[in-house]
Design an enzyme around this catalytic site. Structure first.
Site, PDB file in Angstrom:
ATOM      1  N   HIS A 129      -0.535   9.581  -1.036  1.00  0.00           N
ATOM      2  CA  HIS A 129       0.095   8.805  -2.509  1.00  0.00           C
ATOM      3  C   HIS A 129      -0.254   7.409  -2.296  1.00  0.00           C
ATOM      4  O   HIS A 129      -0.597   6.970  -3.606  1.00  0.00           O
ATOM      5  CB  HIS A 129       1.765   8.944  -2.241  1.00  0.00           C
ATOM      6  N   GLU A 130      -0.276   6.521  -1.149  1.00  0.00           N
ATOM      7  CA  GLU A 130      -0.828   5.288  -1.343  1.00  0.00           C
ATOM      8  C   GLU A 130      -2.132   4.939  -1.620  1.00  0.00           C
ATOM      9  O   GLU A 130      -2.447   4.032  -2.347  1.00  0.00           O
ATOM     10  CB  GLU A 130      -0.273   4.670  -0.033  1.00  0.00           C
ATOM     11  N   HIS A 145      -2.540   4.875  -5.263  1.00  0.00           N
ATOM     12  CA  HIS A 145      -2.328   3.589  -5.940  1.00  0.00           C
ATOM     13  C   HIS A 145      -3.893   2.654  -5.755  1.00  0.00           C
ATOM     14  O   HIS A 145      -4.224   1.958  -6.617  1.00  0.00           O
ATOM     15  CB  HIS A 145      -1.553   2.711  -5.358  1.00  0.00           C
TER      16      HIS A 145
END
Length: 235
Positions: free
Chosen positions: A104-105, A108
Site C-alpha cells: 500500500h505504501e 503512494h
C-alpha cells in the site's frame, strides 16, 4: 435556583459523540483485522521490506529508499525525501498484513512517480489544513466573545479554517483507495501473493481505508456542529 440537567445540555454534542463512536469502531475494526492477518504467513516468505522492494522494482521505481520506523502501523511514504518508512510490525514480518501494508505504501510511491493529481492536491493542502485545524477554534471563540461585524468576521474565518482541514480529509480518501488498488493489482499480477491471499490483503487494506472514511465523517460532523453553534450565536 436549580435547573434540570437537560437545561445545560448542548444537543450538538450528539454530533461529537457520533464522530467519536465512528472513529473508535473503525479503529477497532482495523486493529482486529490487522492482528488476524498478521498471524497468517504469506506463501512467498517475503518480509514487508523485501516485498516493498520487489513491488517498487516491478513498478520501475529505483530512487525510493526503504527505512524502518519505530511504532506500530506508523508506515508511510514521504514524497519530499522519497523515503518509504515501514513500522516495526511491518518491516521484518512475513505476514499477509505486513506485505499488504508495505505494498500500500508503495502505491503512494507509484502515485508520486506518476504525478497522481489527488496526491499533489493533498500535498498542497497540508500546510493549509494544519493551519486551519490550529486556528479554527481560537477564531470561533473570539467570534463568540465579540458582537456585531467583528463577531461575524471571526466566526466566518473560523468556519473557513476548519473547512480546510475537512477538505484535506476528503481529498485523502481517493488517495488512500487508489494506493490500495495499486497494491492489490501488483501483488496479484507479480505472483507475490496467491489469489486467496489477495482476499485477505483486501480485508486488511479495506479496514485501514475505513479509518480514513471515519476520520472524514467525524470532521464533517464537527464542521456541522460549528455551523450550528455559530448559527445560533448569530440569531
Amino acid at each position: 435556583m436549580m435547573y434540570p440537567m437537560y437545561y445545560w445540555f448542548d444537543p450538538t454534542y450528539i454530533l461529537v459523540i457520533a464522530g467519536v463512536i465512528i472513529c473508535l469502531a473503525a479503529s477497532a475494526k482495523m486493529r482486529s483485522t490487522f492482528n488476524r492477518y498478521s498471524r497468517v504467513r504469506s506463501h512467498s516468505g517475503l518480509t514487508g521490506h523485501e516485498a516493498a522492494y520487489e513491488v517498487l522494482r516491478r513498478a520501475g521505481i529505483y530512487d525510493v529508499r526503504i527505512e524502518r520506523v519505530a511504532g506500530n502501523l506508523t508506515d508511510h511514504y514521504d514524497p519530499r525525501t522519497k523515503v518509504l518508512r515501514l513500522s516495526d510490525a511491518t518491516y521484518n514480518s512475513t505476514s499477509l498484513a505486513a506485505v499488504g501494508v508495505a505494498a500500500h505504501e508503495c502505491g503512494h510511491a507509484m502515485q508520486h512517480a506518476q504525478g497522481y493529481m489527488p496526491l499533489r492536491i493533498r500535498g498542497s493542502l497540508v500546510p493549509l489544513a494544519n493551519l486551519g485545524s490550529t486556528l479554527a477554534w481560537p477564531l470561533i471563540l473570539i467570534g463568540l466573545l465579540f458582537t456585531g461585524r467583528s463577531s461575524e468576521m471571526f466566526l466566518n474565518l473560523g468556519i473557513l479554517a476548519f473547512s480546510l482541514a475537512v477538505l484535506f480529509q476528503l481529498v485523502t480518501l481517493p488517495v488512500e483507495f487508489n494506493a490500495s488498488g495499486r497494491a492489490v493489482r501488483i501483488l496479484g499480477s507479480s505472483g507475490i501473493m496467491y489469489p486467496d491471499e489477495i482476499q485477505g490483503t483486501k480485508k486488511v487494506l479495506g479496514a485501514a481505508a475505513l479509518t480514513y472514511v471515519a476520520g472524514a465523517a467525524s470532521s464533517i460532523l464537527q464542521l456541522l456542529r460549528i455551523i450550528l453553534l455559530t448559527g445560533n450565536r448569530r440569531r
